[in-house]
Design a protein around this motif. Structure first.
Motif, PDB file in Angstrom:
ATOM      1  N   ALA A 137       4.391   7.056   6.615  1.00 29.42           N
ATOM      2  CA  ALA A 137       5.464   6.663   5.688  1.00 29.42           C
ATOM      3  C   ALA A 137       5.388   7.474   4.398  1.00 29.42           C
ATOM      4  N   ILE A 138       4.162   7.649   3.891  1.00 28.19           N
ATOM      5  CA  ILE A 138       3.972   8.361   2.624  1.00 28.19           C
ATOM      6  C   ILE A 138       4.271   9.854   2.779  1.00 28.19           C
ATOM      7  N   ILE A 139       3.768  10.445   3.850  1.00 31.87           N
ATOM      8  CA  ILE A 139       3.893  11.889   4.029  1.00 31.87           C
ATOM      9  C   ILE A 139       5.296  12.301   4.454  1.00 31.87           C
ATOM     10  N   SER A 140       5.892  11.570   5.397  1.00 27.35           N
ATOM     11  CA  SER A 140       7.166  12.041   5.967  1.00 27.35           C
ATOM     12  C   SER A 140       8.223  10.955   6.130  1.00 27.35           C
ATOM     13  N   HIS A 141       8.032   9.817   5.431  1.00 26.70           N
ATOM     14  CA  HIS A 141       9.016   8.723   5.477  1.00 26.70           C
ATOM     15  C   HIS A 141       9.331   8.280   6.905  1.00 26.70           C
ATOM     16  N   LEU A 152       0.818  -1.210   0.000  1.00 30.86           N
ATOM     17  CA  LEU A 152       0.000   0.000   0.000  1.00 30.86           C
ATOM     18  C   LEU A 152       0.854   1.264   0.000  1.00 30.86           C
ATOM     19  N   THR A 153       1.912   1.241   0.810  1.00 29.41           N
ATOM     20  CA  THR A 153       2.789   2.417   0.928  1.00 29.41           C
ATOM     21  C   THR A 153       3.380   2.771  -0.431  1.00 29.41           C
ATOM     22  N   LEU A 186       8.179   1.489   7.457  1.00 26.20           N
ATOM     23  CA  LEU A 186       7.591   1.642   6.115  1.00 26.20           C
ATOM     24  C   LEU A 186       8.174   2.861   5.408  1.00 26.20           C
ATOM     25  N   GLY A 187       8.417   3.929   6.161  1.00 27.89           N
ATOM     26  CA  GLY A 187       9.026   5.131   5.594  1.00 27.89           C
ATOM     27  C   GLY A 187      10.431   4.863   5.107  1.00 27.89           C
ATOM     28  N   ASP A 188      11.180   4.059   5.860  1.00 24.42           N
ATOM     29  CA  ASP A 188      12.542   3.698   5.442  1.00 24.42           C
ATOM     30  C   ASP A 188      12.510   2.868   4.158  1.00 24.42           C
ATOM     31  N   ILE A 189      11.559   1.946   4.081  1.00 24.28           N
ATOM     32  CA  ILE A 189      11.429   1.111   2.877  1.00 24.28           C
ATOM     33  C   ILE A 189      11.104   1.981   1.663  1.00 24.28           C
ATOM     34  N   LEU A 190      10.181   2.936   1.843  1.00 22.01           N
ATOM     35  CA  LEU A 190       9.799   3.823   0.735  1.00 22.01           C
ATOM     36  C   LEU A 190      10.982   4.695   0.316  1.00 22.01           C
ATOM     37  N   ILE A 203      -4.907  13.916   0.149  1.00 18.74           N
ATOM     38  CA  ILE A 203      -5.418  12.637  -0.356  1.00 18.74           C
ATOM     39  C   ILE A 203      -5.511  11.590   0.746  1.00 18.74           C
ATOM     40  N   VAL A 204      -4.445  11.463   1.559  1.00 19.03           N
ATOM     41  CA  VAL A 204      -4.441  10.391   2.561  1.00 19.03           C
ATOM     42  C   VAL A 204      -5.496  10.604   3.644  1.00 19.03           C
TER      43      VAL A 204
END
Length: 405
Positions: A345-349, A314-315, A353-357, A332-333
């Motif tokens: 994760a999406i907005i500010s890593h 999802l991320t 999950l933020g690290d993966i992104l 959006i989120v």
């Protein structure tokens, strides 16, 4: 020594359609080949990767590959099919007589030759009759200066690529200046900020993606969502009936879902998701959102830390929604029902999950120092990253080869 880092960057035409990929090979985060001659490394990497995963994933697109000086003199490019290979002469190659002979010979054999990061000089004039493509790094040579050179060569068959195009303004300027092709990350940034709302069909897709990210898929909920949308209904039946596993035509949603199973259902919904946004978007942007989702999922599965199934997928999938919808991600989120860990994760890593992104985005851009930093942080090795990337590229290519409309 295993050379693990491979990435590809799209090259788009004036209509923002993907015409090729530059394939970037590195031995690791240092961007060097410390224990092997660069020529040997290039040859090995090409044979290991260009003829396997990446060659297969190119499809009908061109593959742009950098060749060091000695590889060109040794005619290494001629080991590979000329059909979709573009031979890039690196900017640090000297325009010698022996290089000119090699270029003449390869051009005669039907290979497309490109001058990479070109800076005009009289020493290269003799090469121009054999050159198909010239690439200008617009950070080094301004669009205005490049335009004058393009105009001088307007009577030739040479085509021009603008590299490092980061904004839509630069894309428009380069297009006006006479460039035919464009490389850079302008395609993955919103064109403009508007107040466009999420359309019902796209909202349904968002809900579907949320459903398939759950540990236990609720088929009744998915059937209910699909049955309310005519486009989704049609695409589902088309997708299932195009599958090799189907012996007879499928006519009901429930029957279709049973045939698909969890893996194919995820593929179908992912594919519909990328096809449910504006038609004016670059085709690569749709594919990238799928590839990124799959890569995040694969990398997430390799971590010692236990992540909820589907959250990494999802991320990755939602990380490009701002570009697909031309709206800020923050807006959006708030309108979609996803876990806070995915939103953060999406907005500010933030978080794992933020690290993966962040790792995924760095890999896509071939920012190997950044990649190495996240490798260490997440306790991952280069070979694992390479395998995950190859698999995500192949998975996406297979997915996009299925006709759903």
């Amino acid at each position: 020594m295993k050379y693990s880092y491979i990435a590809r960057q799209p090259i788009l035409n004036k209509e923002k359609q993907t015409v090729g990929y530059e394939l970037l090979f590195r031995d690791g985060p240092q961007n060097t080949f410390p224990e092997i001659d660069p020529e040997q490394a290039t040859s090995r990497l090409l044979s290991d990767h260009f003829l396997s995963t990446h060659y297969e994933a190119l499809g009908d697109k061109l593959g742009f590959v950098n060749f060091p000086y000695q590889s060109l003199i040794n005619r290494v490019p001629t080991l590979f099919p000329s059909g979709n290979l573009v031979v890039e002469i690196l900017e640090d190659c000297a325009p010698t007589a022996e290089l000119l002979e090699a270029v003449k010979e390869m051009a005669k054999l039907g290979y497309k030759i490109a001058l990479d990061d070109f800076i005009p000089s009289k020493e290269w004039k003799a090469f121009l009759p054999y050159i198909s493509i010239i690439k200008f790094d617009i950070r080094q040579v301004s669009i205005e200066k490049a335009a004058m050179f393009i105009m001088r060569l307007s009577g030739t068959n040479i085509e021009f690529i603008a590299e490092k195009v980061e904004t839509y303004e630069e894309f428009e300027q380069a297009r006006t200046a006479g460039f035919q092709y464009f490389q850079g990350y302008f395609f993955s940034k919103p064109e403009m900020i508007t107040r466009k709302s999420l359309e019902p069909s796209f909202m349904a897709v968002v809900q579907l993606i949320t459903e398939i990210s759950k540990e236990n898929i609720n088929y009744a909920a998915i059937e209910s969502l699909i049955s309310k949308d005519v486009t989704l209904s049609y695409k589902l039946l088309s997708f299932v009936n195009a599958s090799s596993i189907v012996r007879t035509k499928i006519h009901s949603f429930k029957q279709a879902l049973v045939y698909l199973g969890e893996d194919k259902l995820r593929k179908f919904i992912s594919l519909v998701a990328i096809a449910s946004t504006q038609n004016s978007k670059p085709d690569y942007l749709y594919g990238l959102s799928i590839q990124r989702a799959r890569y995040c999922e694969l990398v997430g599965a390799k971590l010692d830390q236990k992540l909820e199934s589907g959250q990494a997928f999802l991320t990755g999938m939602f990380s490009l929604l701002d570009s697909l919808l031309d709206r800020p991600l923050e807006q959006i989120v708030e309108e979609i029902s996803v876990d806070d860990s995915v939103k953060d994760a999406i907005i500010s890593h933030q978080g794992a999950l933020g690290d993966i992104l962040a790792l995924t985005v760095a890999y896509e851009k071939a920012e190997w120092d950044e990649v190495n930093g996240y490798c260490n942080k997440l306790a991952l090795d280069q070979e694992t990253l390479s395998e995950c990337y190859d698999e995500s590229v192949k998975w996406t290519a297979e997915l996009l080869s299925v006709k759903t409309n």
